[in-house]
Design a protein around this motif. Structure first.
Motif, PDB file in Angstrom:
ATOM      1  N   GLY A   1      48.431  38.290  28.374  1.00  0.00           N
ATOM      2  CA  GLY A   1      49.425  37.368  28.905  1.00  0.00           C
ATOM      3  C   GLY A   1      50.595  38.022  29.600  1.00  0.00           C
ATOM      4  O   GLY A   1      51.392  37.332  30.230  1.00  0.00           O
ATOM      5  N   THR A   2      50.728  39.351  29.523  1.00  0.00           N
ATOM      6  CA  THR A   2      51.840  40.020  30.187  1.00  0.00           C
ATOM      7  C   THR A   2      51.519  40.238  31.661  1.00  0.00           C
ATOM      8  O   THR A   2      50.359  40.309  32.063  1.00  0.00           O
ATOM      9  CB  THR A   2      52.129  41.379  29.529  1.00  0.00           C
ATOM     10  OG1 THR A   2      50.957  42.206  29.616  1.00  0.00           O
ATOM     11  CG2 THR A   2      52.504  41.206  28.066  1.00  0.00           C
ATOM     12  N   ASP A   3      52.565  40.357  32.463  1.00  0.00           N
ATOM     13  CA  ASP A   3      52.384  40.517  33.896  1.00  0.00           C
ATOM     14  C   ASP A   3      51.883  41.925  34.209  1.00  0.00           C
ATOM     15  O   ASP A   3      52.517  42.924  33.836  1.00  0.00           O
ATOM     16  CB  ASP A   3      53.710  40.264  34.622  1.00  0.00           C
ATOM     17  CG  ASP A   3      53.575  40.410  36.121  1.00  0.00           C
ATOM     18  OD1 ASP A   3      52.992  39.511  36.746  1.00  0.00           O
ATOM     19  OD2 ASP A   3      54.048  41.430  36.665  1.00  0.00           O
ATOM     20  N   ILE A   4      50.751  42.020  34.888  1.00  0.00           N
ATOM     21  CA  ILE A   4      50.165  43.327  35.209  1.00  0.00           C
ATOM     22  C   ILE A   4      50.263  43.620  36.700  1.00  0.00           C
ATOM     23  O   ILE A   4      49.594  44.523  37.216  1.00  0.00           O
ATOM     24  CB  ILE A   4      48.698  43.410  34.751  1.00  0.00           C
ATOM     25  CG1 ILE A   4      47.837  42.339  35.444  1.00  0.00           C
ATOM     26  CG2 ILE A   4      48.599  43.312  33.241  1.00  0.00           C
ATOM     27  CD1 ILE A   4      46.341  42.509  35.174  1.00  0.00           C
ATOM     28  N   GLY A   5      51.129  42.878  37.405  1.00  0.00           N
ATOM     29  CA  GLY A   5      51.279  43.083  38.837  1.00  0.00           C
ATOM     30  C   GLY A   5      51.562  44.527  39.221  1.00  0.00           C
ATOM     31  O   GLY A   5      50.852  45.103  40.063  1.00  0.00           O
TER      32      GLY A   5
ATOM     33  N   PRO B   1      49.091  37.504  35.036  1.00  0.00           N
ATOM     34  CA  PRO B   1      48.894  37.789  33.609  1.00  0.00           C
ATOM     35  C   PRO B   1      47.598  38.530  33.318  1.00  0.00           C
ATOM     36  O   PRO B   1      46.542  38.210  33.864  1.00  0.00           O
ATOM     37  CB  PRO B   1      48.889  36.397  32.976  1.00  0.00           C
ATOM     38  CG  PRO B   1      48.449  35.475  34.073  1.00  0.00           C
ATOM     39  CD  PRO B   1      48.992  36.074  35.334  1.00  0.00           C
ATOM     40  N   GLY B   2      47.691  39.530  32.444  1.00  0.00           N
ATOM     41  CA  GLY B   2      46.520  40.241  31.969  1.00  0.00           C
ATOM     42  C   GLY B   2      45.933  39.550  30.754  1.00  0.00           C
ATOM     43  O   GLY B   2      46.299  38.416  30.427  1.00  0.00           O
TER      44      GLY B   2
ATOM     45  N   MET C   1      43.449  39.521  42.718  1.00  0.00           N
ATOM     46  CA  MET C   1      44.187  40.756  42.923  1.00  0.00           C
ATOM     47  C   MET C   1      44.358  41.553  41.628  1.00  0.00           C
ATOM     48  O   MET C   1      44.665  42.740  41.654  1.00  0.00           O
ATOM     49  CB  MET C   1      45.545  40.494  43.549  1.00  0.00           C
ATOM     50  CG  MET C   1      46.578  39.855  42.652  1.00  0.00           C
ATOM     51  SD  MET C   1      48.266  40.077  43.279  1.00  0.00           S
ATOM     52  CE  MET C   1      48.509  41.822  42.959  1.00  0.00           C
ATOM     53  N   ARG C   2      44.134  40.921  40.484  1.00  0.00           N
ATOM     54  CA  ARG C   2      44.248  41.620  39.201  1.00  0.00           C
ATOM     55  C   ARG C   2      43.054  42.540  38.937  1.00  0.00           C
ATOM     56  O   ARG C   2      43.056  43.297  37.966  1.00  0.00           O
ATOM     57  CB  ARG C   2      44.382  40.600  38.071  1.00  0.00           C
ATOM     58  CG  ARG C   2      45.671  39.782  38.129  1.00  0.00           C
ATOM     59  CD  ARG C   2      45.668  38.669  37.102  1.00  0.00           C
ATOM     60  NE  ARG C   2      44.598  37.700  37.358  1.00  0.00           N
ATOM     61  CZ  ARG C   2      44.364  36.637  36.601  1.00  0.00           C
ATOM     62  NH1 ARG C   2      45.119  36.413  35.530  1.00  0.00           N
ATOM     63  NH2 ARG C   2      43.391  35.808  36.906  1.00  0.00           N
TER      64      ARG C   2
END
Length: 287
Positions: free
Chosen positions: A176-180, A172-173, A137-138
């Protein structure tokens, strides 16, 4: 895994060294596509947070009601992203109860979820109307291409994109940060006018104090596993729908979203108040 499942061994690529969010969720819903490590983790969580089973069931019932409601609004295409392991009423089965012409594509990135979905559709699906693909989904554009390749979805027509109980698992992108939220924004761009976005997400805002403390403990347990999670504030969950028009009753707790769409056979929930469901939900329509 239970011998009642379609396979007595895990598909290639399945990590049995760590519990899986999808397989633990399946266990909480009473499914059989889980292994000892998942059940052990689930039992550990339930020991400190016994209402979690009702939380999971309530979320699943929300998905059922959202599908029924959108079918009655004329939606006939569904893309179920992060669909997980087939359990407790799947999207195409619920849709077909309303009208037998719905089209559904299931998306997941975990091999066991994809393998079980394929097994289910081979036995009980229609290849012209149902498909499953493995995608991340990323990567919204790549995922959209994989869906197009199935030939099941007509992107010129409205579609309902389901992001149910998936966004509280960190996405995580590269850094490492959440890219949701960034990914959800791209899905909104890809959807045609008249399409719907269905969201459900754990929140630590507005829940009873004792459950807020339990959510801190629960997050620590998941973060220590292979599936770290993120809780969002209610306004942050609303922001995931962007400028989409909210479908009545707007943003609310899982048990309160169109309860009239409930099946007469729905299981009882162990909530004394809706806030104990800890999952904030909403459906938006693209102008």
């Amino acid at each position: 895994m239970s011998q009642r499942g379609p396979d007595a061994f895990p598909p290639e690529g399945v990590d049995l060294e760590h519990p899986s969010v999808a397989r633990v969720y399946d266990y909480l819903l009473g499914g059989d596509a889980n292994w000892a490590i998942d059940r052990a983790f689930g039992d550990k969580v339930l020991a400190g947070f016994p209402v979690l089973r009702s939380v999971a069931i309530s979320n699943r019932l929300y998905l059922h009601r959202a599908v029924r409601h959108l079918m009655r609004l004329g939606v006939r295409q569904f893309i179920d992203i992060g669909s997980g392991i087939p359990t407790m009423g799947n999207t195409h089965q619920v849709a077909d109860e309303v009208s037998p012409d719905a089209r559904v594509v299931y998306i997941d990135n975990e091999p066991v979820a994809v393998a079980h979905s394929r097994y289910l559709l081979e036995k009980h699906g229609d290849p012209k109307r149902h498909a499953v693909v493995q995608a991340d989904m990323r990567d919204p554009d790549g995922l959209w291409e994989r869906v197009a390749e199935t030939g099941v979805i007509d992107f010129e027509q409205p579609v309902a994109v389901l992001l149910v109980a998936v966004l509280h698992v960190q996405q995580p992108g590269h850094d490492g940060t959440d890219i949701g939220p960034q990914c959800v924004a791209r899905y909104r761009e890809l959807m045609s006018s008249g399409s719907y976005l269905v969201i459900s997400q754990v929140t630590d805002e507005g829940v009873p104090d004792e459950l807020a403390d339990k959510l801190v403990e629960l997050k620590a347990m998941y973060d220590a596993s292979s599936n770290p999670v993120v809780w969002r504030k209610q306004s942050e969950i609303r922001d995931l729908l962007g400028d989409f028009e909210l479908v009545e009753p707007g943003m609310t707790w899982t048990p309160l979203w169109h309860p009239e769409e409930s099946s007469p056979n729905s299981p009882e929930l162990e909530f004394s108040t809706p806030e104990e469901s800890v999952i904030w939900v909403g459906v938006g329509r693209k102008p």
